[in-house]
Design an enzyme around this catalytic site. Structure first.
Site, PDB file in Angstrom:
ATOM      1  N   LYS A  93       0.867  -1.187   0.000  1.00  0.00           N
ATOM      2  CA  LYS A  93       0.000   0.000   0.000  1.00  0.00           C
ATOM      3  C   LYS A  93       0.905   1.239   0.000  1.00  0.00           C
ATOM      4  CE  LYS A  93      -4.084   1.802   0.275  1.00  0.00           C
ATOM      5  NZ  LYS A  93      -4.830   1.980  -0.976  1.00  0.00           N
ATOM      6  N   ASP A 122      -5.273  -2.731  -2.599  1.00  0.00           N
ATOM      7  CA  ASP A 122      -6.708  -2.713  -2.932  1.00  0.00           C
ATOM      8  C   ASP A 122      -6.940  -3.213  -4.356  1.00  0.00           C
ATOM      9  OD1 ASP A 122      -5.193  -0.400  -2.914  1.00  0.00           O
ATOM     10  OD2 ASP A 122      -6.884   0.944  -3.108  1.00  0.00           O
ATOM     11  N   ASP A 126      -2.232 -11.208   5.649  1.00  0.00           N
ATOM     12  CA  ASP A 126      -3.259 -11.871   6.453  1.00  0.00           C
ATOM     13  C   ASP A 126      -4.621 -11.787   5.749  1.00  0.00           C
ATOM     14  OD1 ASP A 126      -4.570 -13.087   8.499  1.00  0.00           O
ATOM     15  OD2 ASP A 126      -4.327 -11.469   9.951  1.00  0.00           O
TER      16      ASP A 126
END
Ligand code: NAD
Length: 414
Positions: A233, A281, A305
């Site tokens: 990210k 995302d 995760d």
């Protein structure tokens, strides 16, 4: 307290020798420690042993044999070693000594002061990579149209990130002190961290990121995979997640040279492994929309995760999702679900996740012939619609069977 010698001395077999990072010598009679686990763990472990012993026997005509060595963690450890001994030193010593292990799920003890035993094992042994293959087996109920397009292997960093456990509660003296300290470095932080905020710290560095990414790339090379994707990210968190991506590209270049090619430099077809990156995302969308364009993924702890469970759901959920936690010298293979206490000793739960984790273990040991047999047995058994309750309730025309019956049928179908 009982002694190490008395409780877990192996009766027969030889040790796997660690010759160096990722180099092992596996004897034909290796001793492999196992932790049964809590709740459904005993049923699953029994089933896993049935399947793996049968596969090894068949694949090598009785010339190879695993010597299972029971070691203890969780409730059974307390029974054997006494009150409070959820993770006896013996268990860690044995895992270090034999360098491979397999474990069923362990219930996290309720009450003050306990961290998850799973997390503790990972930390004590510095098992820095959580490895999870996500692959579809025909016939398993799935919520998506083309689950067969998913065939990825996830390498999740296990030791850093927001999961490091450095957190300060809202309103605490520590949170206030930390905020004051940060404001003393940059006055703008006054607006960014409200006075009532709890604060978590996200450490990520080149050492941990690079060793994880290196493992992922090495896996891709060893297994003829076509791409490695760095998921991050970094558009928002530049010095942690963005740095993870940069360290990944840097490592690919310095350590693997022309074995890999960055996606941006690909012009036509290539026989090199493509290294690419995706913002987290976007990767979640890609996982659903174009899963067949991805193979090996390397991710920081938190995103890793989320991603592993999301992809596991696409191929039929946690009942069939295997995993391992590894360093360069040790590997512990484990079911990815918990101990489902309500099904304890009912011989009911799906042993698929633990059996497939054992398949990963066989591959890790270089016993591919046995691993292939187990996979064949599983595929056939599911095709015959001979499945445990969790799959049966989502399928039609099935025979719902017990955990042990599922295992026996897999062994028959090899
Ligand atoms: P869980 O995964 O144990 O169970 C949730 C539900 O999933 C169960 O009620 C059951 O319906 C289903 N389920 C899970 N595994 C199944 C299987 N093999 N076959 C069929 N159905 C299955 O999650 P939980 O209830 O949140 O956790 C129970 C305990 O397990 C907790 O103490 C938790 O800390 C622990 N846990 C351990 C691990 C581990 O050892 N790696 C992982 C997760 C949770």
């Amino acid at each position: 307290m009982a002694s190490y010698q008395k409780l877990i001395e192996p009766k027969e077999g030889s040790k796997i020798k660690v010759l160096g990072p990722n180099k092992f010598e596996v004897p034909s009679d290796p001793i492999i420690p196992f932790i049964e686990g809590d709740g459904i763990g005993a049923d699953l472990t029994r089933a896993m042993h049935i399947v793996i012993n049968a596969a090894v026997k068949k694949a090598y005509d009785g010339k190879k044999k695993i010597n299972w060595l029971e070691i203890y963690a969780g409730e059974k450890a307390v029974e054997k070693y006494g009150e409070g001994q959820y993770l006896p030193k013996d268990t860690i010593t044995a895992l270090k000594e034999y360098s491979i292990g397999i474990k069923g799920p362990i219930t996290t003890p309720v009450g003050g002061g306990f961290r998850s035993l799973n997390v503790t094992i990972r930390q004590v042994l510095d098992l820095f990579a959580c490895v999870r293959p996500v692959k579809y087996y025909e016939g398993i109920p799935s919520p998506v149209k083309h689950p067969e397009k998913v065939n990825m292997i996830i390498f999740r960093e296990n030791t850093e990130d927001i999961y490091a456990g450095i957190e300060f509660r809202s309103g605490s003296e520590e949170a206030k002190k930390l905020r004051d300290f940060l404001i003393s470095m940059d006055v703008n932080i006054k607006e960014k961290i409200r006075e009532d905020a709890g604060i978590g710290i996200k450490p990520m560095g080149p050492f941990a990121s690079k060793r994880l990414i290196k493992k992922a790339i090495q896996y891709a090379i060893d297994n003829g995979k076509t791409s490695v994707t760095l998921v991050h990210k970094g558009n928002i968190m530049k010095f942690t997640e963005g740095a993870f991506r940069d360290w990944g590209y840097e490592l690919a270049k310095t350590e693997f040279g022309d074995k890999l090619i960055p996606e941006a430099e690909v012009t036509g077809s290539t026989d090199k492994i493509i290294i690419k990156d995706r913002i987290a995302d976007s990767m979640f969308q890609q996982g659903l929309l174009r899963p067949d364009e991805y193979s090996v993924l390397a991710l920081p702890n938190l995103t890793g995760d989320f991603m592993s469970d999301a992809l596991a759901a696409q191929v039929g959920g946690l009942g069939m999702a295997p995993g391992a936690n590894m360093s360069d010298t040790m590997a512990i293979f484990e079911a990815t679900h918990g101990s489902a206490p309500k099904y304890t000793n009912q011989d009911k739960a799906n042993p698929g996740s633990l059996i497939l984790s054992a398949v990963m273990m066989l591959i890790h040991m270089g016993w591919k012939e046995a691993a292939d047999l187990v996979e064949k047995g599983i595929k056939e058994t599911i095709k015959q619609k001979y499945v445990t309750y969790d799959l049966a309730r989502q399928m039609t025309g099935v025979t719902e069977v017990k955990c042990s019956q599922f295992a026996e049928r897999i062994a028959e179908n090899m």
